[in-house]
Design a protein around this motif. Structure first.
Motif, mmCIF file in Angstrom:
data_model
loop_
_atom_site.group_PDB
_atom_site.id
_atom_site.type_symbol
_atom_site.label_atom_id
_atom_site.label_comp_id
_atom_site.label_asym_id
_atom_site.label_seq_id
_atom_site.Cartn_x
_atom_site.Cartn_y
_atom_site.Cartn_z
ATOM 1 N N LEU A 243 0.859 -0.955 -0.145
ATOM 2 C CA LEU A 243 -0.148 -0.354 -0.404
ATOM 3 C C LEU A 243 0.720 1.634 0.194
ATOM 4 O O LEU A 243 0.532 2.340 -0.793
ATOM 5 C CB LEU A 243 -0.922 0.377 1.204
ATOM 6 C CG LEU A 243 -2.306 1.161 1.169
ATOM 7 C CD1 LEU A 243 -2.903 1.178 0.071
ATOM 8 C CD2 LEU A 243 -2.968 1.150 2.950
ATOM 9 N N GLY A 244 1.914 1.013 1.142
ATOM 10 C CA GLY A 244 2.565 2.275 1.129
ATOM 11 C C GLY A 244 3.178 2.560 -0.305
ATOM 12 O O GLY A 244 3.695 3.429 -0.746
ATOM 13 N N PHE A 246 2.697 1.572 -3.481
ATOM 14 C CA PHE A 246 1.575 2.255 -4.544
ATOM 15 C C PHE A 246 1.483 3.873 -4.412
ATOM 16 O O PHE A 246 1.246 4.711 -4.966
ATOM 17 C CB PHE A 246 0.485 0.993 -5.080
ATOM 18 C CG PHE A 246 0.637 0.573 -5.889
ATOM 19 C CD1 PHE A 246 0.346 0.310 -6.656
ATOM 20 C CD2 PHE A 246 1.039 -1.062 -4.910
ATOM 21 C CE1 PHE A 246 0.861 -1.107 -7.671
ATOM 22 C CE2 PHE A 246 1.922 -1.788 -5.701
ATOM 23 C CZ PHE A 246 1.195 -2.518 -7.170
ATOM 24 N N THR A 247 1.096 3.746 -2.706
ATOM 25 C CA THR A 247 0.845 5.609 -2.889
ATOM 26 C C THR A 247 1.757 6.516 -3.136
ATOM 27 O O THR A 247 1.533 7.315 -3.271
ATOM 28 C CB THR A 247 0.412 5.326 -1.293
ATOM 29 O OG1 THR A 247 -0.677 3.778 -1.191
ATOM 30 C CG2 THR A 247 0.440 6.932 -0.917
ATOM 31 N N SER A 248 2.527 6.170 -2.961
ATOM 32 C CA SER A 248 4.468 6.916 -3.109
ATOM 33 C C SER A 248 3.960 7.361 -4.373
ATOM 34 O O SER A 248 4.492 7.809 -5.038
ATOM 35 C CB SER A 248 5.097 6.114 -2.893
ATOM 36 O OG SER A 248 5.815 5.988 -1.319
ATOM 37 N N VAL A 250 1.748 6.772 -6.807
ATOM 38 C CA VAL A 250 0.224 7.937 -7.513
ATOM 39 C C VAL A 250 1.362 9.178 -7.604
ATOM 40 O O VAL A 250 0.937 9.916 -7.670
ATOM 41 C CB VAL A 250 -0.641 7.316 -6.759
ATOM 42 C CG1 VAL A 250 -1.852 8.424 -7.212
ATOM 43 C CG2 VAL A 250 -1.209 5.895 -6.851
ATOM 44 N N GLY A 251 1.940 9.821 -6.509
ATOM 45 C CA GLY A 251 2.671 10.785 -5.901
ATOM 46 C C GLY A 251 3.424 10.993 -5.734
ATOM 47 O O GLY A 251 3.220 12.575 -7.407
#
Length: 278
Positions: A243-244, A246-248, A250-251
């Motif tokens: 999760l971390g 993939f969130t990174s 996207v950002g």
């Protein structure tokens, strides 16, 4: 079994290379999506081109130094006992074989890029690095050091992440213009590096689950329930790690698009929005 440093050192190398791959994949795609191509390695810009091949040097020399530590220092040059390979250091010999494959990839890539002796297409380099990941996969799957219990579960998850690296690099050779495949390769390498870190902090550091402890270089759990709780904790750790990452990503994509977005990228997004509305 291993050690804290023995997991952190390769984990750092994989993590740095993986993050560098992700960033360059995003920048190359947002800058010009129509000319995007899968790349096994990415040049370092600036400095008048002096650091262009820095990534390949890091892979080659990093693997070589670690190879020397495993093969020369850890074995104390005691390779044979009674005419056979020293059974006390089979673990070091296996690690040396894995590191040798990454060293060979770095040398071949440098020869291909810097000389005319071995001109190879990017797809061939993808298959060579896939072979190195395959050697790593076989090492951890058929390890002479028996991984059991909680330790075995952490190494099983590591093997799955290595498998993702193999699949993504082979797919990069087959689909050389696919942005998602190039990005997934960087994500898989980064996750492998992070999982090396997680294994080090859990099995050899302060994050050992309750009811389990390190005893005589082996992870021992008080009861089967404690071992199961440790495995469930590993699942949660991997989930939040994914999760971390993939969130990174996207950002990082949003930042790269704001800095380097090409008109073709905007037209592709506009065309996709039009199709969705239709």
């Amino acid at each position: 079994m291993g050690s804290f440093k023995g997991h952190v050192v390769p984990g750092t190398l994989f993590l740095v290379i993986g993050l560098w791959h992700i960033w360059n994949s995003l920048v190359r795609y947002t800058s010009n999506p129509k000319s995007f191509r899968v790349r096994v390695w990415n040049p370092v810009p600036g400095f008048d081109g002096r650091l262009k091949y820095f990534e390949l040097y890091v892979v080659a020399f990093g693997a070589f130094i670690d190879l020397c530590i495993e093969l020369l220092y850890s074995t104390h040059l005691k390779f044979f006992v009674n005419g056979e390979l020293n059974p006390s250091h089979m673990n070091d010999f296996e690690h040396s074989g894995m590191l040798l494959m990454f060293f060979i990839f770095g040398v071949i890539a440098l020869l291909s890029e810097k000389t005319r002796f071995l001109p190879l297409p990017e797809g061939a380099l993808c298959l060579i690095i896939a072979a190195a990941f395959s050697a790593e996969y076989l090492l951890f799957y058929f390890h002479s050091t028996t991984h059991k219990g909680l330790e075995g579960y952490y190494h099983l998850l590591l093997v799955l992440l290595i498998g993702l690296c193999i699949v993504s690099t082979v797919a990069g050779a087959l689909l050389p213009t696919n942005f998602a495949i190039d990005l997934s390769c960087g994500v898989a390498i980064s996750l492998q590096g992070l999982w090396f870190y997680q294994t080090a902090f859990t099995l050899y550091g302060p994050m050992m689950p309750d009811g389990c402890w390190l005893k005589e270089n082996n992870v021992v759990c008080h009861s089967p329930d404690s071992e199961v709780r440790g495995e469930l904790l590993a699942n949660f750790q991997l989930f939040f790690m994914v999760l971390g990452v993939f969130t990174s990503v996207v950002g990082a994509y949003a930042f790269a698009a704001s800095r380097f977005e090409h008109s073709d990228t905007r037209s592709l997004h506009s065309g996709q929005n039009g199709l969705d509305q239709d």
